[in-house]
Design an enzyme around this catalytic site. Structure first.
Site, PDB file in Angstrom:
ATOM      1  N   HIS A   1      -6.151 -11.831  16.160  1.00 19.19           N
ATOM      2  CA  HIS A   1      -7.572 -12.028  16.458  1.00 19.19           C
ATOM      3  C   HIS A   1      -7.774 -12.908  17.691  1.00 19.19           C
ATOM      4  CE1 HIS A   1      -7.609 -16.249  15.175  1.00 19.19           C
ATOM      5  NE2 HIS A   1      -6.792 -15.864  14.192  1.00 19.19           N
TER       6      HIS A   1
ATOM      7  N   ASN B   1      -9.550 -22.779  16.083  1.00 18.56           N
ATOM      8  CA  ASN B   1      -8.468 -22.801  17.069  1.00 18.56           C
ATOM      9  C   ASN B   1      -8.836 -23.711  18.233  1.00 18.56           C
ATOM     10  OD1 ASN B   1      -7.925 -19.224  16.734  1.00 18.56           O
ATOM     11  ND2 ASN B   1      -6.888 -20.871  15.653  1.00 18.56           N
TER      12      ASN B   1
ATOM     13  N   GLU C   1      -4.969 -14.926   6.244  1.00 19.76           N
ATOM     14  CA  GLU C   1      -4.034 -15.868   6.846  1.00 19.76           C
ATOM     15  C   GLU C   1      -3.351 -16.721   5.771  1.00 19.76           C
ATOM     16  OE1 GLU C   1      -1.915 -16.621   8.721  1.00 19.76           O
ATOM     17  OE2 GLU C   1      -2.628 -17.667  10.515  1.00 19.76           O
ATOM     18  N   ARG C   2      -2.221 -17.272   6.148  1.00 26.68           N
ATOM     19  CA  ARG C   2      -1.487 -18.202   5.296  1.00 26.68           C
ATOM     20  C   ARG C   2      -2.394 -19.367   4.884  1.00 26.68           C
ATOM     21  NH1 ARG C   2       3.207 -21.959   7.963  1.00 26.68           N
ATOM     22  NH2 ARG C   2       3.646 -23.282   6.158  1.00 26.68           N
ATOM     23  N   ASP C   3      -2.314 -19.747   3.623  1.00 26.13           N
ATOM     24  CA  ASP C   3      -3.105 -20.861   3.096  1.00 26.13           C
ATOM     25  C   ASP C   3      -2.430 -22.185   3.490  1.00 26.13           C
ATOM     26  OD1 ASP C   3      -4.561 -22.690   1.658  1.00 26.13           O
ATOM     27  OD2 ASP C   3      -4.290 -21.712  -0.284  1.00 26.13           O
ATOM     28  N   TYR C   4      -3.136 -23.000   4.262  1.00 29.30           N
ATOM     29  CA  TYR C   4      -2.587 -24.285   4.684  1.00 29.30           C
ATOM     30  C   TYR C   4      -2.826 -25.405   3.678  1.00 29.30           C
ATOM     31  CZ  TYR C   4      -0.670 -23.430   9.335  1.00 29.30           C
ATOM     32  OH  TYR C   4       0.125 -23.030  10.379  1.00 29.30           O
TER      33      TYR C   4
ATOM     34  N   GLY D   1      -2.011 -15.362  13.191  1.00 32.27           N
ATOM     35  CA  GLY D   1      -0.715 -15.776  13.696  1.00 32.27           C
ATOM     36  C   GLY D   1       0.370 -15.798  12.642  1.00 32.27           C
ATOM     37  N   ASN D   2       0.162 -16.523  11.544  1.00 33.63           N
ATOM     38  CA  ASN D   2       1.195 -16.615  10.513  1.00 33.63           C
ATOM     39  C   ASN D   2       1.309 -15.336   9.698  1.00 33.63           C
ATOM     40  OD1 ASN D   2       2.429 -19.358  10.575  1.00 33.63           O
ATOM     41  ND2 ASN D   2       0.281 -19.971  10.434  1.00 33.63           N
TER      42      ASN D   2
END
Length: 212
Positions: A18, A24, A96-99, A166-167
């Site tokens: 994206h 970001n 997306e990956r969960d931070y 990204g991840n």
């Protein structure tokens, strides 16, 4: 490498990260936060669409996650391609990956709290997860089944677009390119970047290249 315009083969998987999101731009850990695109992010998505249009790409199917920055990026790409009628399918498995506890935190503040070395390990390593979040290994475990069940069969019938994060894309690229945990630590995908895979009739990867 930068590949020339595609040959007339139909089984291609095109991955696009994206465009830049507000999070970001602000230097925040985004993860599952539903951060919208910035104007720069919209331009990045449109530019990716124009690059694909210059090579005469036409997609038979498209996929995104459920989060705004991927959904809107996908729409902008398809509009630039002249395919406004193609409606992407959205799957939470592509989110997306969960931070975890890092979500929404300023990266400088996170470094101060946990230490820069620990933060870098959580960000880049395959197996280690931030507190209450996902590791890249966890992300692989939900994205690969989605790919095998839904995306790969679509690719076998025509060229397919996937717009994600990204991840999330690191996890998928790791599986597609058979990268080791050490190799994936160094994989970076810029916002608006395009990665293309050509599949053989037996679903294996014949070739892959990067555009932007």
């Amino acid at each position: 490498m930068i590949h020339d315009c595609k040959a007339p083969v139909t089984r291609h998987l095109v991955l696009v990260r994206h465009g830049q999101s507000v999070a970001n731009r602000s230097g925040l850990f985004t993860g599952l936060l539903d951060s919208p695109l910035t104007e720069q992010g919209r331009r990045e998505a449109e530019a990716a669409g124009r690059r694909l249009a210059e090579c005469n790409w036409r997609f038979s199917a498209a996929f995104t996650s459920t989060l705004t920055r991927a959904v809107v990026s996908g729409r902008l790409i398809l509009d630039a391609l002249g395919q406004p009628g193609l409606v992407p399918q959205s799957f939470a498995a592509l989110d997306e990956r969960d931070y975890g506890d890092l979500s929404g935190l300023d990266k400088i503040a996170a470094d101060a709290r946990w230490g820069a070395e620990r933060i870098e390990t959580w960000r880049r390593s395959y197996a280690e997860a931030p507190p209450n979040g996902e590791s890249l290994r966890d992300t692989v475990s939900r994205i690969v089944p989605c790919y095998l069940r839904t995306i790969q069969p679509a690719v076998m019938g025509g060229d397919v677009l996937v717009v994600a994060y990204g991840n999330c894309l690191r996890a998928l690229v790791m599986a597609l390119e058979d990268l080791s945990p050490a190799e994936v630590e160094h994989l970076e995908l810029a916002t608006g970047s395009v990665r293309i895979y050509e599949l053989a009739a037996d679903t294996t990867i014949k070739a892959h290249w990067i555009d932007g």
